[in-house]
Design a protein around this motif. Sequence first.
Motif, PDB file in Angstrom:
ATOM      1  N   GLY A 121      14.469  50.071  68.307  1.00 12.74           N
ATOM      2  CA  GLY A 121      15.459  49.868  67.259  1.00 12.74           C
ATOM      3  C   GLY A 121      16.737  49.249  67.762  1.00 12.74           C
ATOM      4  N   LYS A 122      17.739  49.193  66.865  1.00 11.48           N
ATOM      5  CA  LYS A 122      19.052  48.733  67.313  1.00 11.48           C
ATOM      6  C   LYS A 122      20.163  49.637  66.795  1.00 11.48           C
ATOM      7  N   GLN A 123      21.198  49.739  67.637  1.00 13.84           N
ATOM      8  CA  GLN A 123      22.300  50.646  67.338  1.00 13.84           C
ATOM      9  C   GLN A 123      23.095  50.112  66.153  1.00 13.84           C
ATOM     10  N   GLU A 155      18.859  51.934  63.822  1.00 11.99           N
ATOM     11  CA  GLU A 155      17.894  51.505  62.805  1.00 11.99           C
ATOM     12  C   GLU A 155      16.573  51.242  63.523  1.00 11.99           C
ATOM     13  N   VAL A 156      15.513  51.872  63.035  1.00 10.09           N
ATOM     14  CA  VAL A 156      14.208  51.709  63.671  1.00 10.09           C
ATOM     15  C   VAL A 156      13.612  50.389  63.196  1.00 10.09           C
ATOM     16  N   ARG A 213       2.590  58.323  62.451  1.00 11.48           N
ATOM     17  CA  ARG A 213       3.871  58.976  62.151  1.00 11.48           C
ATOM     18  C   ARG A 213       5.056  58.133  62.616  1.00 11.48           C
ATOM     19  N   THR A 214       4.947  57.548  63.801  1.00 14.30           N
ATOM     20  CA  THR A 214       6.072  56.733  64.271  1.00 14.30           C
ATOM     21  C   THR A 214       6.175  55.457  63.431  1.00 14.30           C
ATOM     22  N   ALA A 215       5.032  54.867  63.081  1.00 14.18           N
ATOM     23  CA  ALA A 215       5.065  53.640  62.263  1.00 14.18           C
ATOM     24  C   ALA A 215       5.771  53.912  60.932  1.00 14.18           C
ATOM     25  N   ALA A 216       5.589  55.124  60.405  1.00 11.05           N
ATOM     26  CA  ALA A 216       6.202  55.456  59.108  1.00 11.05           C
ATOM     27  C   ALA A 216       7.724  55.541  59.207  1.00 11.05           C
ATOM     28  N   MET A 217       8.241  55.594  60.434  1.00 19.23           N
ATOM     29  CA  MET A 217       9.699  55.700  60.591  1.00 19.23           C
ATOM     30  C   MET A 217      10.373  54.328  60.658  1.00 19.23           C
ATOM     31  N   VAL A 218       9.569  53.268  60.723  1.00 21.07           N
ATOM     32  CA  VAL A 218      10.160  51.920  60.808  1.00 21.07           C
ATOM     33  C   VAL A 218      10.968  51.652  59.535  1.00 21.07           C
ATOM     34  N   GLY A 219      12.208  51.139  59.737  1.00 24.58           N
ATOM     35  CA  GLY A 219      13.083  50.878  58.591  1.00 24.58           C
ATOM     36  C   GLY A 219      14.093  52.000  58.364  1.00 24.58           C
ATOM     37  N   GLN A 220      13.807  53.189  58.938  1.00 27.08           N
ATOM     38  CA  GLN A 220      14.747  54.310  58.734  1.00 27.08           C
ATOM     39  C   GLN A 220      15.943  54.195  59.678  1.00 27.08           C
TER      40      GLN A 220
END
Length: 465
Positions: free
Chosen positions: A461-463, A450-451, A403-410
């Motif tokens: 991520g970065k702000q 951004e994740v 689930r967390t991996a699926a948030m990468v890029g969001q």
Amino acid sequence: MPELSKELLEQYEYIDKLTPIMRVRARGTVPLAHVVTYGCQGNVADSEKIRGYLAQMGFGFTEDDEQADFILFNTCAIREHAQDRVFGNVGALKNIKRRHPGVIIALCGCMVQQKHVAERIYASYPFVNLVFGTHVIHKFPELLYKTIVDSKRVIEIPDETGSIFEGVPLHRDNPIKAWLPIMYGCNNFCSYCIVPYVRGRERSRESADIIADANVLISEGYRDITLLGQNVNSYGKNLAAPKSFASLAQDICELDGDFWLRFMTSHPKDCTKELLDTMAANEKMAKHLHLPFQSGSNRVLKEMNRRYTKERYLEIIDYAREKMPDISLTSDVIVGFPGETYEEFCETLELIKKVEFTSLYTFIFSPRVGTPAEKMDDPVPYEEKSKWFSELLKVQEQIAAKRTAAMVGQRVKVLAEGMGKTGISGRTGGNVIVEFEGDPACIGKFVEVEVTSSLNWILKGKQIV
Ligand code: SAH
Ligand code: SF4
Ligand code: F3S
């Protein structure tokens, strides 16, 4: 603030009497208190009241029990392990008392509300000066005064009073996130659970008092407010003017200010569509639902006296996801309830795989004195239950990582809470931890992040803003 009741006014008089006494007794320049809280957020909120009283008496706070003039353990009774830890730690205080005979040692909370525990403490821990139950927290100044002035042990563990005492001062630890109790006690009597016995029957605070508190919190800069109760869905049923939990949440969302509103815990048997609709309709409501299912087997659920089925639970989840596709779901689960078979445990695993929770709080069944489940036949050995438990943890770890991996890029909205190990640490509305590169001036505020990667159940991520 509401007008103070006679009981509360009396407590403020005790505070006035205690302040000079504690100043004289202090070993340092100000008296110091060491308060340790076990258990759930309800207990954390109670400790904030006790610390509020202590602060009014002129106390400072210390993490170091050696420095303290007053030591308090606010205890939990939910599982045997929680209790054993407290007994061990209380035993260790004997040496502190030997080194500093003037230190006052007190115990309160759910554990001491049980008669057999209070008796054991009385008999085996003579260096404990004050023991008080969950229904007299508002009387803490008076109890401390009696302990000191009468210089004898004070044990006050009455059965429930049924009343709510407004106006106890609070001392909060966290300047960003706040717990806001809306009700106390529980009427559900799940067959394994000690809470109804140690916390008494359900009683709701008046909504005007809760809303006034929420307003103060928002004006003080709190950005994350969690409404607390053992079963928030039955909020307001016993008020003179009954009010639903959903309408209370709606009223709070309408307050001015930039904040997230959360709540816990919600019981599936009375989780309403009205509540889920309110969550969906209000941006201020964090899209996080903690909905404990406990077991995926209908037979076990019945034995637990949970009063819903697996099918009903899944219906609620489907409705929540239909209304809020990105909702984050968390839950509690018990492994090894008396008589649970491996096949029934596998039904729990199936439910976990089906729902794909963000995270789970997992427990091995622990018999509690006086509950129906304590007397049930429990043929499966603990070692076997531990194996099932590890199997469950492995399944959930994979789900959480996926689930967390699926948030990468969001891009996600995050409340920046403080400095973490590798950057600023914060949480999403779904309560997922995010560590990110950014400007530390953002701590205490909402930011866009951004994740960029994920590590197990944590996001990196970065702000952006
Ligand atoms: N009021 C909440 C739960 C409060 S207790 C609710 O009904 O959902 C928190 C969790 O501790 C429970 O959800 C349950 O999973 C666990 N728990 C309670 N009693 C337990 C026991 N005797 N053994 C193991 N886990 C227990
Ligand atoms: Fe315990 Fe059940 Fe009440 Fe939750 S709802 S506190 S599990 S009795
Ligand atoms: Fe423990 Fe009491 Fe909370 S038993 S979980 S501290 S209500």
